[in-house]
Enzyme design. Structure first.
Site, PDB file in Angstrom:
ATOM      1  N   LYS A   1      -1.910  -1.473  -4.092  1.00 34.32           N
ATOM      2  CA  LYS A   1      -2.802  -0.322  -4.067  1.00 34.32           C
ATOM      3  C   LYS A   1      -2.001   0.968  -4.080  1.00 34.32           C
ATOM      4  CE  LYS A   1      -5.788   1.803  -0.724  1.00 34.32           C
ATOM      5  NZ  LYS A   1      -6.295   1.732   0.596  1.00 34.32           N
TER       6      LYS A   1
ATOM      7  N   LYS B   1       0.862  -1.178   0.000  1.00 33.16           N
ATOM      8  CA  LYS B   1       0.000   0.000   0.000  1.00 33.16           C
ATOM      9  C   LYS B   1       0.902   1.232   0.000  1.00 33.16           C
ATOM     10  CE  LYS B   1      -3.540   2.180   2.715  1.00 33.16           C
ATOM     11  NZ  LYS B   1      -4.425   1.992   3.859  1.00 33.16           N
TER      12      LYS B   1
HETATM   13  C1  PBG Z   1      -6.681   3.270   4.743  1.00 32.97           C
HETATM   14  C2  PBG Z   1      -7.313   3.157   3.424  1.00 32.97           C
HETATM   15  C3  PBG Z   1      -7.054   3.979   2.324  1.00 32.97           C
HETATM   16  C4  PBG Z   1      -7.930   3.587   1.305  1.00 32.97           C
HETATM   17  C5  PBG Z   1      -8.652   2.495   1.770  1.00 32.97           C
HETATM   18  N1  PBG Z   1      -8.261   2.247   3.102  1.00 32.97           N
HETATM   19  C6  PBG Z   1      -5.996   4.959   2.065  1.00 32.97           C
HETATM   20  C7  PBG Z   1      -5.589   5.973   3.015  1.00 32.97           C
HETATM   21  O1  PBG Z   1      -6.424   6.769   3.483  1.00 32.97           O
HETATM   22  O2  PBG Z   1      -4.383   6.056   3.276  1.00 32.97           O
HETATM   23  C8  PBG Z   1      -8.012   4.258  -0.020  1.00 32.97           C
HETATM   24  C9  PBG Z   1      -8.976   3.720  -0.987  1.00 32.97           C
HETATM   25  C10 PBG Z   1      -9.283   4.635  -2.099  1.00 32.97           C
HETATM   26  O3  PBG Z   1      -8.668   5.706  -2.281  1.00 32.97           O
HETATM   27  O4  PBG Z   1     -10.197   4.287  -2.863  1.00 32.97           O
HETATM   28  N2  PBG Z   1      -7.114   2.411   5.667  1.00 32.97           N
END
Ligand code: PBG
Length: 305
Positions: A230, A177
């Site tokens: 991601k 991530k």
């Molecule tokens: C963090 C989380 C994020 C997303 C899903 N869970 C990113 C973040 O805020 O750092 C992003 C998903 C998206 O942008 O569609 N738990």
């Protein structure tokens, strides 16, 4: 071999809301709403009729605090939603996001060691994530998806699930991530922007491919049943490399700003259709088995037509 996208590759994210008959549009994500559980069930009926069988649920804390305790409330939004889906639709595969950022008063993904500095207390964070995952498993979640990027989160969750008899609950690690500029609309959706500092201390630097692959391999060793990369589009190289190095199903998250950019650009439904199919095919071609996308419903309709 040609890559062809299919409805069974898709995972549709949902944002939950308290109350009843509540449907609140999310400005930054055109066409996506925060839904109360009754409306979620209505929506899932439609989604299921379209042939989509996987959903990813995101909750939001009502009473945010330093330890994000609303996240493991047995009667919390996510827990209620999972139960309701499983009563109505046993064949829907329910994946739950396991994180703290929508539940902590500071908006970070973990428990912090101090109140004004981003230093993650990893021990307490993974213990809390395991509690959240267990509460989701008890509600009936098929998969839990830890997204906090805390060290050994997958291992701790696996141990906790097994100890409590949830040996068949699977784990989808948000393994690679990245600390990305593509999450803005999502943070508006769940009100999870950090109140101070940023997530660069725990999310991956986007220039570091080696570390990303290592994180994916570590999650595999810790017992993840599938791993995620991601965002998707700027990271097709990572998807490709992971698909040749890791022997687990691979998910890619086509994140919120990737969706919002498409919505902003596409001046006709026909263009949107062609463009989205091109994007999703590229993600699949890179090696993703599952694609999490806010476009899932539209794609299912297009694939059917
Ligand atoms: C963090 C989380 C994020 C997303 C899903 N869970 C990113 C973040 O805020 O750092 C992003 C998903 C998206 O942008 O569609 N738990």
């Amino acid at each position: 071999m040609k890559s062809k996208i299919s409805t069974k590759d898709l995972v549709l994210p949902f944002f939950l809301n308290a109350g009843e008959n509540n449907k609140e549009p999310i400005k930054s994500l055109p066409g996506i709403n925060r839904l109360s559980v009754d409306n979620l069930i209505e929506d899932i009926k439609e989604v299921r009729n379209l042939g989509i069988n996987k959903v990813l649920l995101f909750g939001m804390g009502k009473n945010k605090d330093l330890s994000g305790s609303d996240a493991f409330n047995e009667n919390g939004l996510v827990q209620q939603a999972v139960k309701a889906i499983k009563v109505q639709y046993k064949d829907i595969i329910v994946i739950t996001d396991v994180c703290l950022c929508a539940y902590t008063s500071h908006g970070h993904c973990g428990i912090l060691k101090s109140s004004n500095e981003v230093i993650i207390d990893n021990f307490n964070t993974i213990k809390t994530l395991a509690k959240i995952a267990l509460s989701h498993a008890r509600a009936g979640a098929d998969w839990v998806a830890p997204s906090a990027m805390a060290k050994k989160q997958v291992l701790e969750i696996r141990k906790t699930l097994d100890k409590n008899g949830y040996t068949s609950t699977k784990i989808l690690g948000y393994s690679a991530k990245f600390c990305s500029n593509f999450y803005g609309p999502f943070r508006e959706a769940v009100n999870s922007s950090p109140k101070f500092g940023d997530r660069s201390g725990y999310q991956l630097n986007f220039s570091d491919a080696k570390k990303a692959i290592k994180e994916i391999q570590d999650d595999a060793k810790e017992g993840a049943d599938a791993v995620m990369i991601k965002p998707a589009l700027c990271y097709l190289d990572i998807i490709k490399e992971a698909s040749s190095k890791v022997n687990l199903p691979l998910a890619a998250y086509n994140v919120s700003a990737e969706y919002a950019m498409v919505k902003a650009y596409c001046h006709s439904p026909d263009l949107e259709k062609k463009l989205v199919l091109e994007i999703l095919t590229s993600i699949k071609r890179a090696g993703a088995d599952l694609i999490i996308t806010y476009h899932a419903k539209e794609v299912a309709k297009w694939l059917r037509a």
